[in-house]
Design an enzyme around this catalytic site. Sequence first.
Site, PDB file in Angstrom:
ATOM      1  N   ASP A  35       0.862  -0.858  -0.159  1.00 12.85           N
ATOM      2  CA  ASP A  35       0.087  -0.097  -0.042  1.00 12.85           C
ATOM      3  C   ASP A  35       0.379   1.523  -0.281  1.00 12.85           C
ATOM      4  O   ASP A  35       1.522   1.734   0.626  1.00 12.85           O
ATOM      5  CB  ASP A  35      -1.021   0.428   1.113  1.00 12.85           C
ATOM      6  N   TYR A  40       3.335   9.686  -0.038  1.00 13.39           N
ATOM      7  CA  TYR A  40       4.563   9.130   0.615  1.00 13.39           C
ATOM      8  C   TYR A  40       6.310   9.743  -0.273  1.00 13.39           C
ATOM      9  O   TYR A  40       6.955   9.921   0.566  1.00 13.39           O
ATOM     10  CB  TYR A  40       4.508   7.858   0.931  1.00 13.39           C
ATOM     11  N   LYS A  65      -2.328   6.033  -4.322  1.00 13.04           N
ATOM     12  CA  LYS A  65      -3.580   7.310  -4.346  1.00 13.04           C
ATOM     13  C   LYS A  65      -3.759   8.257  -4.903  1.00 13.04           C
ATOM     14  O   LYS A  65      -2.206   8.759  -4.328  1.00 13.04           O
ATOM     15  CB  LYS A  65      -3.897   7.399  -2.361  1.00 13.04           C
ATOM     16  N   HIS A  98      -7.237   9.657  -1.547  1.00 14.72           N
ATOM     17  CA  HIS A  98      -6.585   9.338  -0.733  1.00 14.72           C
ATOM     18  C   HIS A  98      -7.524  10.191   0.556  1.00 14.72           C
ATOM     19  O   HIS A  98      -7.765   9.835   1.850  1.00 14.72           O
ATOM     20  CB  HIS A  98      -5.337  10.621  -0.858  1.00 14.72           C
ATOM     21  N   SER A 135     -10.147   6.338   0.402  1.00 12.83           N
ATOM     22  CA  SER A 135     -10.149   6.609   1.523  1.00 12.83           C
ATOM     23  C   SER A 135      -9.844   7.456   2.369  1.00 12.83           C
ATOM     24  O   SER A 135     -10.433   8.607   1.917  1.00 12.83           O
ATOM     25  CB  SER A 135      -8.268   6.741   1.552  1.00 12.83           C
ATOM     26  N   ASN A 136     -10.701   7.675   3.678  1.00 11.63           N
ATOM     27  CA  ASN A 136     -10.981   8.398   4.731  1.00 11.63           C
ATOM     28  C   ASN A 136     -11.934   8.917   4.424  1.00 11.63           C
ATOM     29  O   ASN A 136     -12.862   9.845   4.840  1.00 11.63           O
ATOM     30  CB  ASN A 136      -9.627   9.550   4.931  1.00 11.63           C
ATOM     31  N   GLN A 157     -10.520   2.967   3.219  1.00 14.60           N
ATOM     32  CA  GLN A 157      -9.783   2.365   3.587  1.00 14.60           C
ATOM     33  C   GLN A 157      -9.356   3.735   4.565  1.00 14.60           C
ATOM     34  O   GLN A 157      -9.826   4.673   4.417  1.00 14.60           O
ATOM     35  CB  GLN A 157      -7.779   3.126   3.061  1.00 14.60           C
ATOM     36  N   TRP A 183      -6.099   1.788   7.779  1.00 16.66           N
ATOM     37  CA  TRP A 183      -4.247   2.259   7.933  1.00 16.66           C
ATOM     38  C   TRP A 183      -5.016   2.620   9.395  1.00 16.66           C
ATOM     39  O   TRP A 183      -5.447   2.710  11.021  1.00 16.66           O
ATOM     40  CB  TRP A 183      -4.274   3.643   7.142  1.00 16.66           C
ATOM     41  N   PRO A 185      -3.378   0.311  11.561  1.00 12.47           N
ATOM     42  CA  PRO A 185      -3.701  -1.066  12.751  1.00 12.47           C
ATOM     43  C   PRO A 185      -3.743  -1.303  13.613  1.00 12.47           C
ATOM     44  O   PRO A 185      -4.112  -1.767  14.303  1.00 12.47           O
ATOM     45  CB  PRO A 185      -4.066  -2.059  11.916  1.00 12.47           C
ATOM     46  N   GLY A 187      -2.862   1.032  15.954  1.00 11.69           N
ATOM     47  CA  GLY A 187      -3.508   2.685  16.774  1.00 11.69           C
ATOM     48  C   GLY A 187      -1.534   3.759  17.114  1.00 11.69           C
ATOM     49  O   GLY A 187      -1.788   4.796  18.359  1.00 11.69           O
ATOM     50  N   SER A 227       6.198  -1.447   8.838  1.00  6.87           N
ATOM     51  CA  SER A 227       7.601  -1.174   9.962  1.00  6.87           C
ATOM     52  C   SER A 227       8.809  -1.170   8.835  1.00  6.87           C
ATOM     53  O   SER A 227       9.122  -1.424   8.201  1.00  6.87           O
ATOM     54  CB  SER A 227       7.659  -2.429  11.348  1.00  6.87           C
ATOM     55  N   ARG A 232       9.510  -7.448  13.842  1.00  2.00           N
ATOM     56  CA  ARG A 232       8.148  -7.235  13.112  1.00  2.00           C
ATOM     57  C   ARG A 232       7.262  -6.578  12.276  1.00  2.00           C
ATOM     58  O   ARG A 232       6.031  -7.707  11.639  1.00  2.00           O
ATOM     59  CB  ARG A 232       7.369  -5.232  14.087  1.00  2.00           C
TER      60      ARG A 232
END
Length: 271
Positions: A35, A40, A65, A98, A135-136, A157, A183, A185, A187, A227, A232
């Site tokens: 994604d 970005y 996006k 986006h 998204s959003n 998303q 997104w 996920p 927190g 990450s 992780r």
Amino acid sequence: MLIPAIGFGTYRTPDSSEGVAAICEAIKSGYRLIDGAAKYENEKMVGTALAESGVARQALFVTSKVWPTDMGYDATMRAFERSLTDLGLDYLDMYLIHWPASPTHHNDWKEINASTWKALENLLDLNCVRSIGVSNFKPSHLEPLLASANIPPMVNQIECNPGMRQQATREWCAERDIVVEAWSPLGRGRIFENPLLLSLARKYGKTVAQIALRWEVQSDIIPIPKSVNPDRIRQNINIFDFHISDEDMEAINSLPIFGESGLDPDAVDFG
């Protein structure tokens, strides 16, 4: 449309060899949904990682996006071409709006969203993308969009985690067969000290992150963790060998809201 049950996010992934290594590790670990977004500012790096991963293009599900400053039909078409060029691809698996234009900041917000969506529909018709979504978007943004759309969004998303569950939006989307992706996920780390999630991690022999991601998958949400830490990265996808009980799912669903970022689509002006 088939979409992987978990994705790998590239927000704030360094535009460097470290970023390439993280994405390659994710793909090696089994992630297939990558994604990204033009905002970005690392899509060339993402494209390098995809090329170096050793996994065939058709086995990957790549998302980008369009940012609010590029909304509108013509601007969206140009933004898409830039992303495609930067990624070094000849098609995308999914392209999203986006953030919505909102009535708080735009008198013509419905028209902006609708014209942007027309561009996405055209990209789908041209086989430049395999699926399109948003998204959003809240239901208040989606309702007028659906009224003018020829093709409904396939995905929404949104920010979602055990501390910010967005139940109303999720239910609204489920009733209309719109897949929900998450997104943030985890927190943004806010969930890691929650007593309930810590106790469930001990109970199931998993990390708090794995409990959160498993809750999302069992809630029909596609989580998109991110990450650069190889351990992780591998841990976050290792969530398909256990099942959270109905009782524990309900306990998570009863948590107070504590994992939100504060980024309200109607309050923040991204345009």
